[in-house]
Design a protein around this motif. Structure first.
Motif, PDB file in Angstrom:
ATOM      1  N   THR A   1     -12.673   2.997  -9.500  1.00  0.00           N
ATOM      2  CA  THR A   1     -12.243   1.691  -8.997  1.00  0.00           C
ATOM      3  C   THR A   1     -11.976   0.707 -10.126  1.00  0.00           C
ATOM      4  OG1 THR A   1     -14.568   1.092  -8.690  1.00  0.00           O
ATOM      5  CG2 THR A   1     -13.376   1.884  -6.750  1.00  0.00           C
ATOM      6  N   GLU A   2     -12.235   1.135 -11.370  1.00  0.00           N
ATOM      7  CA  GLU A   2     -11.984   0.262 -12.526  1.00  0.00           C
ATOM      8  C   GLU A   2     -11.203   0.999 -13.607  1.00  0.00           C
ATOM      9  OE1 GLU A   2     -15.741  -1.381 -13.850  1.00  0.00           O
ATOM     10  OE2 GLU A   2     -16.494  -1.468 -11.801  1.00  0.00           O
ATOM     11  N   HIS A   3     -10.471   2.018 -13.221  1.00  0.00           N
ATOM     12  CA  HIS A   3      -9.837   2.890 -14.204  1.00  0.00           C
ATOM     13  C   HIS A   3      -8.416   2.434 -14.497  1.00  0.00           C
ATOM     14  CE1 HIS A   3      -9.541   6.356 -16.717  1.00  0.00           C
ATOM     15  NE2 HIS A   3     -10.625   6.947 -16.201  1.00  0.00           N
ATOM     16  N   HIS A   4      -8.301   1.507 -15.436  1.00  0.00           N
ATOM     17  CA  HIS A   4      -7.005   0.933 -15.794  1.00  0.00           C
ATOM     18  C   HIS A   4      -6.019   2.008 -16.239  1.00  0.00           C
ATOM     19  CE1 HIS A   4      -4.095  -1.943 -17.489  1.00  0.00           C
ATOM     20  NE2 HIS A   4      -4.052  -1.145 -18.549  1.00  0.00           N
ATOM     21  N   GLN A   5      -6.477   2.959 -17.056  1.00  0.00           N
ATOM     22  CA  GLN A   5      -5.572   3.973 -17.595  1.00  0.00           C
ATOM     23  C   GLN A   5      -4.964   4.826 -16.500  1.00  0.00           C
ATOM     24  OE1 GLN A   5      -7.493   6.954 -19.948  1.00  0.00           O
ATOM     25  NE2 GLN A   5      -5.597   8.023 -20.465  1.00  0.00           N
ATOM     26  N   LEU A   6      -5.790   5.306 -15.576  1.00  0.00           N
ATOM     27  CA  LEU A   6      -5.282   6.220 -14.558  1.00  0.00           C
ATOM     28  C   LEU A   6      -4.521   5.496 -13.447  1.00  0.00           C
ATOM     29  CD1 LEU A   6      -8.217   8.785 -14.221  1.00  0.00           C
ATOM     30  CD2 LEU A   6      -6.078   9.018 -15.484  1.00  0.00           C
ATOM     31  N   VAL A   7      -4.979   4.288 -13.070  1.00  0.00           N
ATOM     32  CA  VAL A   7      -4.336   3.578 -11.963  1.00  0.00           C
ATOM     33  C   VAL A   7      -3.127   2.783 -12.438  1.00  0.00           C
ATOM     34  CG1 VAL A   7      -4.633   1.825 -10.178  1.00  0.00           C
ATOM     35  CG2 VAL A   7      -6.465   3.483 -10.617  1.00  0.00           C
ATOM     36  N   ASN A   8      -3.333   1.877 -13.386  1.00  0.00           N
ATOM     37  CA  ASN A   8      -2.213   1.047 -13.846  1.00  0.00           C
ATOM     38  C   ASN A   8      -1.304   1.794 -14.808  1.00  0.00           C
ATOM     39  OD1 ASN A   8      -2.992  -1.262 -12.387  1.00  0.00           O
ATOM     40  ND2 ASN A   8      -4.460  -1.837 -13.973  1.00  0.00           N
ATOM     41  N   GLY A   9      -1.909   2.608 -15.670  1.00  0.00           N
ATOM     42  CA  GLY A   9      -1.114   3.300 -16.669  1.00  0.00           C
ATOM     43  C   GLY A   9      -0.302   4.449 -16.106  1.00  0.00           C
ATOM     44  N   ILE A  10      -0.973   5.355 -15.373  1.00  0.00           N
ATOM     45  CA  ILE A  10      -0.283   6.558 -14.896  1.00  0.00           C
ATOM     46  C   ILE A  10       0.281   6.374 -13.494  1.00  0.00           C
ATOM     47  CG2 ILE A  10      -0.603   8.983 -14.277  1.00  0.00           C
ATOM     48  CD1 ILE A  10      -2.620   9.191 -16.571  1.00  0.00           C
ATOM     49  N   LEU A  11      -0.587   6.058 -12.536  1.00  0.00           N
ATOM     50  CA  LEU A  11      -0.160   5.973 -11.140  1.00  0.00           C
ATOM     51  C   LEU A  11       0.966   4.959 -10.962  1.00  0.00           C
ATOM     52  CD1 LEU A  11      -0.599   6.645  -8.103  1.00  0.00           C
ATOM     53  CD2 LEU A  11      -2.345   4.850  -8.080  1.00  0.00           C
ATOM     54  N   ARG A  12       0.746   3.755 -11.453  1.00  0.00           N
ATOM     55  CA  ARG A  12       1.762   2.701 -11.262  1.00  0.00           C
ATOM     56  C   ARG A  12       2.802   2.698 -12.373  1.00  0.00           C
ATOM     57  NH1 ARG A  12      -2.724  -1.245  -9.275  1.00  0.00           N
ATOM     58  NH2 ARG A  12      -2.482  -1.048  -7.019  1.00  0.00           N
ATOM     59  N   GLY A  13       2.358   2.887 -13.610  1.00  0.00           N
ATOM     60  CA  GLY A  13       3.282   2.803 -14.729  1.00  0.00           C
ATOM     61  C   GLY A  13       4.211   3.999 -14.822  1.00  0.00           C
ATOM     62  N   GLU A  14       3.639   5.185 -15.058  1.00  0.00           N
ATOM     63  CA  GLU A  14       4.469   6.380 -15.243  1.00  0.00           C
ATOM     64  C   GLU A  14       5.149   6.823 -13.955  1.00  0.00           C
ATOM     65  OE1 GLU A  14       2.579   9.642 -17.182  1.00  0.00           O
ATOM     66  OE2 GLU A  14       1.484   8.359 -18.582  1.00  0.00           O
ATOM     67  N   TRP A  15       4.400   6.800 -12.854  1.00  0.00           N
ATOM     68  CA  TRP A  15       4.926   7.370 -11.609  1.00  0.00           C
ATOM     69  C   TRP A  15       5.669   6.354 -10.746  1.00  0.00           C
ATOM     70  CZ3 TRP A  15      -0.202  10.132  -9.783  1.00  0.00           C
ATOM     71  CH2 TRP A  15      -0.559  11.107 -10.743  1.00  0.00           C
ATOM     72  N   GLY A  16       5.492   5.076 -10.993  1.00  0.00           N
ATOM     73  CA  GLY A  16       6.202   4.058 -10.217  1.00  0.00           C
ATOM     74  C   GLY A  16       5.660   3.829  -8.822  1.00  0.00           C
ATOM     75  N   PHE A  17       4.377   4.116  -8.599  1.00  0.00           N
ATOM     76  CA  PHE A  17       3.773   3.883  -7.289  1.00  0.00           C
ATOM     77  C   PHE A  17       3.769   2.389  -6.972  1.00  0.00           C
ATOM     78  CE2 PHE A  17      -0.324   2.899  -5.070  1.00  0.00           C
ATOM     79  CZ  PHE A  17      -0.010   3.454  -3.846  1.00  0.00           C
ATOM     80  N   ASP A  18       4.288   2.012  -5.793  1.00  0.00           N
ATOM     81  CA  ASP A  18       4.381   0.588  -5.449  1.00  0.00           C
ATOM     82  C   ASP A  18       3.533   0.225  -4.230  1.00  0.00           C
ATOM     83  OD1 ASP A  18       5.767   1.689  -3.315  1.00  0.00           O
ATOM     84  OD2 ASP A  18       7.538   0.415  -3.534  1.00  0.00           O
ATOM     85  N   GLY A  19       2.646   1.125  -3.814  1.00  0.00           N
ATOM     86  CA  GLY A  19       1.804   0.848  -2.661  1.00  0.00           C
ATOM     87  C   GLY A  19       0.514   0.147  -3.030  1.00  0.00           C
ATOM     88  N   PHE A  20      -0.395   0.063  -2.055  1.00  0.00           N
ATOM     89  CA  PHE A  20      -1.666  -0.623  -2.303  1.00  0.00           C
ATOM     90  C   PHE A  20      -2.755   0.393  -2.613  1.00  0.00           C
ATOM     91  CE2 PHE A  20      -3.075   0.841   1.691  1.00  0.00           C
ATOM     92  CZ  PHE A  20      -4.351   0.368   1.994  1.00  0.00           C
ATOM     93  N   ASN A  21      -3.769  -0.057  -3.352  1.00  0.00           N
ATOM     94  CA  ASN A  21      -4.880   0.783  -3.767  1.00  0.00           C
ATOM     95  C   ASN A  21      -6.151   0.240  -3.124  1.00  0.00           C
ATOM     96  OD1 ASN A  21      -6.925   2.156  -5.089  1.00  0.00           O
ATOM     97  ND2 ASN A  21      -6.539   1.206  -7.091  1.00  0.00           N
ATOM     98  N   VAL A  22      -6.759   1.045  -2.245  1.00  0.00           N
ATOM     99  CA  VAL A  22      -7.978   0.640  -1.553  1.00  0.00           C
ATOM    100  C   VAL A  22      -9.140   1.474  -2.086  1.00  0.00           C
ATOM    101  CG1 VAL A  22      -7.546   2.262   0.352  1.00  0.00           C
ATOM    102  CG2 VAL A  22      -9.066   0.297   0.712  1.00  0.00           C
ATOM    103  N   SER A  23     -10.297   0.852  -2.204  1.00  0.00           N
ATOM    104  CA  SER A  23     -11.476   1.590  -2.654  1.00  0.00           C
ATOM    105  C   SER A  23     -11.977   2.514  -1.563  1.00  0.00           C
ATOM    106  CB  SER A  23     -12.598   0.610  -3.020  1.00  0.00           C
ATOM    107  OG  SER A  23     -13.153   0.031  -1.840  1.00  0.00           O
ATOM    108  N   ASP A  24     -12.614   3.626  -1.954  1.00  0.00           N
ATOM    109  CA  ASP A  24     -13.426   4.335  -0.990  1.00  0.00           C
ATOM    110  C   ASP A  24     -14.531   3.378  -0.566  1.00  0.00           C
ATOM    111  OD1 ASP A  24     -14.461   6.285   0.643  1.00  0.00           O
ATOM    112  OD2 ASP A  24     -14.515   7.822  -0.900  1.00  0.00           O
ATOM    113  N   TRP A  25     -15.097   3.607   0.607  1.00  0.00           N
ATOM    114  CA  TRP A  25     -16.012   2.654   1.210  1.00  0.00           C
ATOM    115  C   TRP A  25     -17.280   2.502   0.353  1.00  0.00           C
ATOM    116  CZ3 TRP A  25     -11.705   2.402   3.067  1.00  0.00           C
ATOM    117  CH2 TRP A  25     -11.367   1.766   4.261  1.00  0.00           C
ATOM    118  N   MET A  26     -17.509   1.262  -0.133  1.00  0.00           N
ATOM    119  CA  MET A  26     -18.637   0.892  -0.988  1.00  0.00           C
ATOM    120  C   MET A  26     -18.461   1.356  -2.433  1.00  0.00           C
ATOM    121  SD  MET A  26     -21.865   1.621   1.543  1.00  0.00           S
ATOM    122  CE  MET A  26     -23.037   1.355   0.227  1.00  0.00           C
TER     123      MET A  26
END
Length: 804
Positions: free
Chosen positions: A204-229
């Motif tokens: 839930t705090e992984h800048h490299q994997l979420v912002n860097g790869i998921l959104r940056g490299e892959w262009g994901f434009d959806g929302f990111n929700v945490s697993d519960w708790m």
């Protein structure tokens, strides 16, 4: 700016900081707050992946229950997965749900993973193809998905705290690969980040994997929700790319996020990015005014029961069929095993839904076979512990305040209370609720000693037949999962001598108290029961006599929710109880013994060479018994192929799922599943891709043009059928750094007897690439490759060579 993006920007511009930060925090267990000032409805989420539970976790609000995700993957049919998704979107709309918390695309890294029934496969390519079909179908129905659990959430042991140490190459080639494929080919509207950490940071705090790869490299434009708790830190979560912290109302966002902005710890522009993504989701699902939904008109209605039945029979994998034991020949049948009568149709944990009806194997075969052709005997019961009260119970929940006054009531048909958030009976609030009493009657099916117990934590009073057997606290273990009330084992608390057919009063009273460490409001507990335990040897002896007198013996064996469930991993791969003994004894008495294996993931089958046929049915969903009858009688062919290797735990190459010192190293690198079995030179019971039908196929030719593979095959059997043509890629001059071969494509082929079929498979560029850890990029590996085409990883029929 027009369309959805224009509506999103217009809505964002009207919100103040308080409204923005409130939108990013769940208002309750399943939903986000509505914001009338911008025409935003409350966005409702619900667990999947085999059905849509909705906001009420109760049998009073039934759902269509499809087969398990392992079953869906066993079809090797992305189009069928798409159709399943369309049905689930229909279910979601019926229940007022905007976002389905599915699919799960983590990999079967080790066979001990307790939640593998909820994921697809050990292979990232197959997982990505099936997941892509599923996401497309759900979103074609106008409902969002959250592909989960991002990433490397491949086991349940210490799932909240484990730090999985995964090499960059393995992370890219295996664990990230299905997510990447689904983002590219299905454009999901959401993703869910996992509890665990990966190489240090929590997901839930992984800048490299979420912002860097998921959104940056892959262009994901959806929302990111945490697993519960899962969200733990306000600033870390926002900077790490988390948009929504669930559940509410107490999360790391909301007021805490507003304070972080005012204190200068984060910029309001960072909050705006998260809000923008949530508003985009709302626009897509039709919950934002002035924005046209992504799907203005839903697809044509789908018949849920019919699709569930089709999907089940298409998923069944026939792994052994000696002397043409199946389809069944005319004659008498002895159906054996407790799981034949009380079917297990889905896995335990948050994937659980409550179908309106369940067709057991006994139900299905009784309807399909001539009258008098079928006899049934229990033989062996896999359930060695208490289970939630079910057959024979008629229960109601009565709510009282501290003065003992009734303030509300509701039915409790399953013996289980799971009220989350504000989902309480009419007239009841958390402030006024003091006790909940499950009360009613139980009519036994059998005479003898019945055991009753309690599932949950807190203070309880249990009474049976007017006698109070337990009155006191039931406390969790020190290291219990925060969801112990949902996933924990029932505790025996009473034994009563009862007579079959004679009703007896039962009641379980629970004093309501909110746990301090749970940031949401929940009432969760259950009455549990176990019938009289007969001598196991006597039960097996009865089954043997029935088998000896029949033309065919069918034994149904199964796991239980204490074996395969969310919240814990498996200790072994053995079937519970005396089921192995039952199969051996029946096989000795009847050479025409068919074993039906009712499990969500691999189990050991030590008797497999002693029986005529073995049919794997996974967790087959609500229509499983009807689908089983279709396949056993030959009305339909078993259509499945193994999405995961089946073998013994002793031979399995990757077995470690428990961390040490909080860390779990993925020391095997890219060698999991069939890749690891081949590297270690070990032979499994049944290889990846294996599965038999009711006809035979000859692979006649393979042609390669560029990276397009065309295969011609002929149905050489006596009936029509469907074949799954599998294409594996094997590099020439094999080096130990790469697997010997890997799945690069597949396609289904159908043909009548004597007829030919032709399929075309386009090999993706990624099949020829590896991740270069030094350069930190994908590297296309030129050279010569053998194209190996066949029926499984171990049954390759025809080859060709391609040079790239």
């Amino acid at each position: 700016m027009t369309g959805i993006e224009g509506a999103v920007e217009a809505a964002l511009g009207k919100l103040d900081l308080e409204a923005k930060t409130r939108l990013l925090s769940g208002k309750d267990m399943w939903s986000l707050p509505e914001l009338p000032e911008i025409g935003l409805k409350s966005l409702v989420m619900s667990d999947g992946p085999i059905g849509v539970r909705g906001v009420r976790w109760t049998a009073d609000d039934p759902s269509v229950a499809l087969p398990s995700p392992t079953a869906l993957a066993a079809t090797w049919d992305p189009e069928l997965a798409r159709r399943a998704g369309v049905l689930l979107a229909q279910e979601a709309r019926r229940k007022g749900v905007h976002v389905l918390l599915a699919p799960t695309v983590n990999l079967h890294r080790s066979p001990l993973g307790g939640r593998h029934f909820e994921a697809y496969s050990e292979d990232p390519y197959l997982t990505g193809r099936i997941g892509t079909g599923y996401v497309r179908g759900v979103q074609e129905g106008g409902v969002g998905t959250t592909v989960k659990h991002f990433v490397a959430n491949d086991a349940e042991t210490d799932r909240f705290t484990v730090n999985n140490l995964v090499g960059e190459r393995a992370l890219r080639e295996l664990y990230l690969a299905p997510f990447e494929a689904i983002v590219e080919h299905a454009r999901p509207w959401g993703i869910m980040t996992a509890y665990n950490s990966v190489n240090g940071p929590t997901m839930t705090e992984h800048h490299q994997l979420v912002n860097g790869i998921l959104r940056g490299e892959w262009g994901f434009d959806g929302f990111n929700v945490s697993d519960w708790m899962a969200a733990r830190d306000t600033v870390g979560a926002l900077r790490g790319g988390l948009d929504v912290a669930m559940p509410g109302p107490r999360t790391v966002y909301g007021e805490a996020l507003a304070r972080a902005v005012l204190d200068g710890r984060v910029e309001e522009s960072e909050v705006d990015e998260a809000v923008r993504r949530v508003l985009r989701l709302a626009a897509r699902v039709g919950a934002l005014a002035d924005a046209e939904a992504a799907v203005p008109e839903p697809p044509a209605p789908v018949h849920g029961a019919a699709l569930a039945r089709e999907l089940a029979r298409r998923s069944f994998v026939l792994v052994r069929n000696e002397r043409g034991a199946l389809p069944l020949k005319p004659g008498t049948v002895a159906l054996l095993g407790a799981a034949a009568r009380d079917a297990r149709v889905l896995g335990g944990g948050s994937a659980t839904v409550f179908p309106e009806h369940v067709v057991s194997p006994l139900d299905g075969l009784t309807a399909a076979l001539p009258e008098g052709a079928l006899v049934y005997a229990v033989g062996a019961d896999p359930t060695t512990e208490l289970a939630v009260a079910d057959k024979g119970f008629t229960l109601r929940a009565v709510c009282r305040d501290a003065g003992g006054n009734i303030i509300g009531s509701g039915s409790a048909p399953g013996g289980q209370i799971q009220w989350m958030g504000d989902d309480l009976p009419d007239g009841v609030t958390h402030d006024t609720l003091h006790t909940v009493e499950l009360t009613g009657t139980f009519t036994p099916r059998e005479t003898g000693t019945h055991t009753f117990g309690v599932k949950g934590t807190g203070a309880f009073t249990l009474a049976v037949g007017g006698t109070t057997y337990f009155d006191g606290p039931q406390l969790p273990a020190d290291d219990a999962d925060p969801f112990e009330a949902f996933f924990g084992a029932p505790v025996p608390r009473a034994e009563a001598e009862l007579t079959a057919g004679e009703p007896v009063d039962v009641s379980l009273t629970h004093v309501f108290a909110l746990p301090e460490d749970i940031p949401f409001k929940v009432v969760a507990f259950a009455l549990a029961h176990q019938g009289p335990q007969r001598d196991p040897d006597e039960l097996i002896a009865e089954a043997v006599e029935a088998a000896r007198a029949a033309d065919t013996a069918i034994v149904v064996v199964a796991t239980t929710d204490r074996v395969e469930s969310e919240g814990f991993d498996r200790r072994d791969l053995r079937l519970p109880g005396r089921q192995d003994d039952l199969v051996r004894a029946v096989a000795a008495a009847n050479a025409n013994t068919v074993v039906v294996v009712n499990s969500g993931s691999p189990v050991e089958l030590p008797w497999r060479e002693d029986v005529a046929a073995v049919l794997l049915t996974w967790f087959p969903g609500q229509e499983g018994g009807a689908a089983l009858a279709d396949v056993l009688t030959g009305a339909h062919e078993p259509g499945g192929r193994l999405p995961t290797t089946w073998g013994s735990l002793t031979d399995a190459p990757v077995t470690r799922v428990a961390p040490a010192g909080g860390e779990l190293p993925y020391t095997e690198g890219v060698f999991i599943g069939y890749r690891a079995w081949e590297k270690e030179g070990r032979t499994p019971a049944y290889p990846f891709g294996h599965g038999l039908g009711y006809t035979d196929w000859a692979y006649e030719s393979v042609e390669v043009a560029g990276t397009t593979v065309t295969v011609r095959l002929r149905n050489t059997g006596t009936r029509g059928g469907r074949e799954v043509v599998q294409v594996y890629l094997a590099p020439a001059g094999h080096d130990t750094g790469r697997p010997a071969r890997w799945l690069a494509g597949f396609a289904g082929a159908s043909a009548a007897p004597g007829q030919t079929a032709e399929v075309t498979v386009d090999l993706p560029r990624r099949a020829f690439e590896i991740w270069d850890d030094t350069a930190h990029r994908w590297c296309f590996v030129k050279g010569s490759y053998e194209i190996q085409v066949g029926r499984s990883i171990a049954d390759r029929r025809i080859t060709a060579t391609v040079n790239v």
